[in-house]
Every structure is written in C-alpha cells, then in structure tokens.
Write an enzyme that holds these catalytic residues in place. Structure first.
Site, PDB file in Angstrom:
ATOM      1  N   ASP A   8       0.914  -8.360   2.662  1.00  0.00           N
ATOM      2  CA  ASP A   8       0.749  -7.353   3.706  1.00  0.00           C
ATOM      3  C   ASP A   8       2.117  -6.742   3.986  1.00  0.00           C
ATOM      4  O   ASP A   8       3.081  -7.472   4.275  1.00  0.00           O
ATOM      5  CB  ASP A   8       0.183  -7.972   4.983  1.00  0.00           C
ATOM      6  CG  ASP A   8      -1.294  -8.334   4.847  1.00  0.00           C
ATOM      7  OD1 ASP A   8      -1.869  -8.093   3.765  1.00  0.00           O
ATOM      8  OD2 ASP A   8      -1.862  -8.866   5.817  1.00  0.00           O
ATOM      9  N   ASP A 129     -13.875  -4.339   7.793  1.00  0.00           N
ATOM     10  CA  ASP A 129     -13.173  -5.217   8.723  1.00  0.00           C
ATOM     11  C   ASP A 129     -13.991  -5.303  10.004  1.00  0.00           C
ATOM     12  O   ASP A 129     -14.296  -4.273  10.614  1.00  0.00           O
ATOM     13  CB  ASP A 129     -11.774  -4.674   9.027  1.00  0.00           C
ATOM     14  CG  ASP A 129     -10.979  -4.381   7.758  1.00  0.00           C
ATOM     15  OD1 ASP A 129     -11.114  -5.160   6.799  1.00  0.00           O
ATOM     16  OD2 ASP A 129     -10.237  -3.383   7.730  1.00  0.00           O
TER      17      ASP A 129
END
EC number: 5.3.1.16
Length: 243
Positions: A8, A129
């Site tokens: 990330d 998500d």
C-alpha cells in the site's frame, strides 16, 4: 489459491493502515521497489499494489513508486487506487501492469467497467470494499447504499477477471478474514473472488487450503506478512499442497 502480498503506497512509501484510516499509517518500507523484489525472492508469484493517495485524489499519485515496482519485479502486478478512466487503464497496462482494479468507478459508472473489460480482456478486476455490509467508495471515505452482492452481480458476464473483496472493518487489524461474507459473495457470482482484509495467522492460511475455500481465487496479506505472523515459505507450501 494465490497468496497476494500487498504493498500500500502513501507518499511514496510502503505502509499499512488500520481500518482504512490514512491517519493511522505504519511505515514498513521507505523503498516499495525493494519490498516488491523481496516478496518475489520469498517465492510469491503475484503482487497487489494500492495507491492510497490516488484512491482519495481520483487519479494516480504514487506513479513514480509504481513504475519503480514494475521495474524491480518480474511478478505480475495488479494495481488499484485512483484508476477512474479508460485513459488511466490504458496508461497503466501499457507500462507493464498485468491487471487494474476498479473500485469507486465500478459504483459510479458500471458501464465504464463493462467497456474496459471489452477493451482489455482479462486485465480488469473490480474492487469491492465494504463497511457494515455496504459498499464504500472514494478511498473508503464515503459509504453507499449498495450491497456487496448487489454490486457484484452487475458484472456477471462482463468479463471481469476477479473481484477483490475487502472487509474494511477487518483491514489492518489482524482480526481474521470475514469468512461468511466472503464465501457468500463467492457463491453468489461466477466471477473469481479474492479475499482481502483481516488475514492474521497461519491458522487463516490453513483454512484457505480447505476444500470449502476452493471457490476463492486467492487472498491478500499485508500486515500479517510485515509483522512476521505469517511465514512466507510455510504459507506458500500449505496453499500449493492444497491446489
């Protein structure tokens, strides 16, 4: 069953967030390209990358770091975060990315996802998500009224390569995968599902290797790998033996 190590990116560095909160970022490596090469050397066969700044900005922000990653590893790379247009998709795929992940745009403009799948077959994934069972967008900052399975079913037959399903309530806190919701999604659609958020231990890895999990294409691991809670060699051995 593929185990995807995660990188990330925030401000050019490799970080992990807690519960998707940009203010709760732990820096694990200031050199994402070196981290990508390390994962390759450990035996991983894919790499999952997210441009966190890009997810909020709506365009790629950590492009320099992503390009360095692509040069550092021979492994196929999938990228999400800030990819919102066909031009964005074409740009990244032309630079050597294997697969793009479309999240916010999948909610805002499903037709664009359909068009992208036709233009770039096998190279477009959808990122779903969820928080509290509802789909979140704009870097997880906004909640929609859309259910996970409701959104996923929109893309049946469109040619989506995979659905990457993240349970935000479990992301980065080592709480374990939300098995029930992940399997419910995998059973509801024919599109391959990749689990993300919460992978915490070798116990989770062993569960991924059980017959009931064969509906899944794989799982993504971040903090558990960085913190040493999952041994790469052992995890890959367990999953390959179950293939």
């Amino acid at each position: 069953m593929i185990l995807f190590p995660a990188i990330d990116l925030k401000d050019g560095q490799c970080v992990r967030l807690k519960l998707g909160d940009m203010d709760q970022a732990t820096i694990y490596n200031e050199d994402p390209a070196a981290q990508a090469k390390a994962f390759e050397d450990q035996g991983f066969e894919w790499l999952h990358v997210v441009d966190l700044n890009g997810a909020f900005a709506g365009e790629s922000v950590n492009g320099t770091a992503v390009e360095a990653i692509l040069k550092a590893t021979k492994n196929p790379v999938q990228l999400g975060g800030g990819i919102r247009t066909l031009a964005h998709i074409e740009n990244w795929l032309s630079r050597g990315l294997r697969r793009v992940i479309l999240g916010t745009v999948a909610v805002r403009d499903p037709a664009l996802v359909m068009e992208a799948c036709k233009a770039f077959p096998g190279q477009v994934a959808v990122g779903i998500d969820a928080k509290g069972g509802k789909v979140a967008v704009e870097g997880w900052a906004e909640a929609s009224r859309l259910g996970v399975i409701e959104l996923a079913k929109k893309f049946e037959g469109a040619g989506v390569a995979a659905i990457i399903y993240t349970d935000i309530d479990r992301d980065g806190v080592l709480a374990g995968i939300n098995w029930d919701s992940t399997l419910a999604l995998a059973e509801a659609v024919s599109i391959p599902v990749i689990a993300s958020g919460g992978l915490a231990s070798m116990e989770d890895i062993r569960r991924l290797a059980t017959p009931e999990m064969r509906k899944l294409e794989g799982a993504i691991s971040g903090r558990a790998l960085y913190d040493g809670r999952i041994d790469p060699a052992e995890a890959l051995s367990v999953l390959r033996a179950a293939a």
